[in-house]
Design a protein around this motif. Structure first.
Motif, PDB file in Angstrom:
ATOM      1  N   GLU A  69     -15.981 133.024 108.382  1.00  0.00           N
ATOM      2  CA  GLU A  69     -17.392 133.205 108.718  1.00  0.00           C
ATOM      3  C   GLU A  69     -17.770 134.687 108.736  1.00  0.00           C
ATOM      4  O   GLU A  69     -18.837 135.070 108.252  1.00  0.00           O
ATOM      5  CB  GLU A  69     -17.681 132.553 110.066  1.00  0.00           C
ATOM      6  N   ARG A  70     -16.900 135.517 109.278  1.00  0.00           N
ATOM      7  CA  ARG A  70     -17.183 136.952 109.335  1.00  0.00           C
ATOM      8  C   ARG A  70     -16.873 137.647 108.016  1.00  0.00           C
ATOM      9  O   ARG A  70     -17.254 138.789 107.811  1.00  0.00           O
ATOM     10  CB  ARG A  70     -16.369 137.596 110.454  1.00  0.00           C
ATOM     11  N   ARG A  71     -16.131 136.975 107.160  1.00  0.00           N
ATOM     12  CA  ARG A  71     -15.714 137.519 105.866  1.00  0.00           C
ATOM     13  C   ARG A  71     -14.933 138.822 106.058  1.00  0.00           C
ATOM     14  O   ARG A  71     -15.182 139.837 105.415  1.00  0.00           O
ATOM     15  CB  ARG A  71     -16.922 137.741 104.940  1.00  0.00           C
ATOM     16  N   THR A  72     -13.974 138.755 106.991  1.00  0.00           N
ATOM     17  CA  THR A  72     -13.155 139.926 107.297  1.00  0.00           C
ATOM     18  C   THR A  72     -11.677 139.581 107.183  1.00  0.00           C
ATOM     19  O   THR A  72     -11.261 138.438 107.405  1.00  0.00           O
ATOM     20  CB  THR A  72     -13.426 140.444 108.718  1.00  0.00           C
ATOM     21  N   ALA A  73     -10.908 140.599 106.838  1.00  0.00           N
ATOM     22  CA  ALA A  73      -9.458 140.522 106.841  1.00  0.00           C
ATOM     23  C   ALA A  73      -8.956 141.785 107.542  1.00  0.00           C
ATOM     24  O   ALA A  73      -9.186 142.902 107.049  1.00  0.00           O
ATOM     25  CB  ALA A  73      -8.905 140.434 105.429  1.00  0.00           C
ATOM     26  N   VAL A  74      -8.307 141.628 108.689  1.00  0.00           N
ATOM     27  CA  VAL A  74      -7.885 142.769 109.498  1.00  0.00           C
ATOM     28  C   VAL A  74      -6.364 142.828 109.511  1.00  0.00           C
ATOM     29  O   VAL A  74      -5.694 141.852 109.891  1.00  0.00           O
ATOM     30  CB  VAL A  74      -8.432 142.666 110.936  1.00  0.00           C
TER      31      VAL A  74
END
Length: 279
Positions: A69-74
């Motif tokens: 949903e946030r379109r993030t990869a940390v």
């Protein structure tokens, strides 16, 4: 769409503008992901990937948290240099976001012949990267080295590099040390973002240089086994379509002296089926 976005594995990638191995994203509509590094926060507990998020423990102890949903990869852990972000750390980012987009991902590389991409896969020690580097040195476009992203029967290009554990005779392309000097990185020229898939090659070591056709039923089973992220659902119709493409076992000796013969065979075999299978 931010102009600094880069392209890799069919994704519009943000946060890696300085990674030279990635191509400009262009204007095509693509799934987006922002790649971030977190060197200070406590590392999240591993969590199986589902249809929304997941946390994966990587081999070096880093944690990768992906959020649909946030379109993030940390990436949690010590800071990574740009060459490492290009490869190998972008691959585990690309696989879940492509699977969430309804695509398939395989541990494979590929090259282009007659306007089509030909997948090259095999076990980790099958010599896939060295063979792709040898093809690149012969002016054969290379699609990807480590992860092949498939949408329908098209494939997306990966980062513009191939990493080698040892030098390959005859590979005189631009190269340099990478991954804390544990690899030699061969730099690849840009290619089209998307190329129709022509078929499959499965690498094996053996006593002679030869190819043998893989029957569709056997190919289907192999493709099902080589998929990434098995916990995510797949469309059986997609695998069935991929299994209708031509496929070969490619056997060759562990002998650099046969490299020219192997490359010539790889380039010639697709042409022998081009008019019959792919028209």
């Amino acid at each position: 769409m931010r102009p600094s976005a880069r392209f890799a594995y069919g994704l519009r990638v943000h946060g890696l503008a300085g990674v030279t191995e990635l191509m400009p994203a262009g204007t095509d509509p693509l799934p987006e992901v922002a790649v971030q590094q977190d060197t200070d926060s406590p590392r999240p507990d591993p969590h199986p990937l589902d249809d929304r998020r997941g946390v994966r423990l990587l081999a070096d102890g880093r944690h990768l948290a992906v959020d649909r949903e946030r379109r993030t990869a940390v990436l949690h852990g010590p800071p990574l240099t740009s060459d490492l972000l290009a490869h190998p750390y972008l691959a585990p980012v690309a696989t879940p976001f492509n699977r969430w987009a309804g695509r398939e991902t395989f541990h494979a590389g590929g090259f282009v012949r007659d306007g089509r991409a030909w997948a090259v896969t095999g076990p980790r020690t099958a010599g896939k990267s060295s063979l792709l580097a040898a093809l690149a040195a012969r002016d054969v476009p290379v699609v990807a080295d480590d992860v092949l992203v498939v949408e329908g029967t098209d494939v997306y290009a990966g980062p513009r590099c191939v990493d080698l554990r040892e030098p390959v005779p005859g590979v005189l392309l631009s190269s340099g040390p990478a991954r804390a000097r544990t690899r030699t990185r061969v730099h690849l020229p840009p290619i089209a973002h998307r190329t129709p898939l022509g078929g499959w090659f499965f690498l094996h070591w053996g006593d002679a240089v030869e190819t043998k056709p893989v029957p569709p039923a056997t190919l289907l089973a192999r493709l099902a086994a080589w998929r990434s992220w098995h916990q995510l659902p797949t469309d059986p119709a997609v695998l069935l379509a991929l299994a209708t493409l031509p496929a070969w076992e490619l056997t060759r000796p562990r002998d650099w002296g046969t490299l020219d013969q192997v490359c010539a065979l790889l380039e010639a075999t697709p042409a022998t089926v081009g008019e019959v299978v792919l028209r």
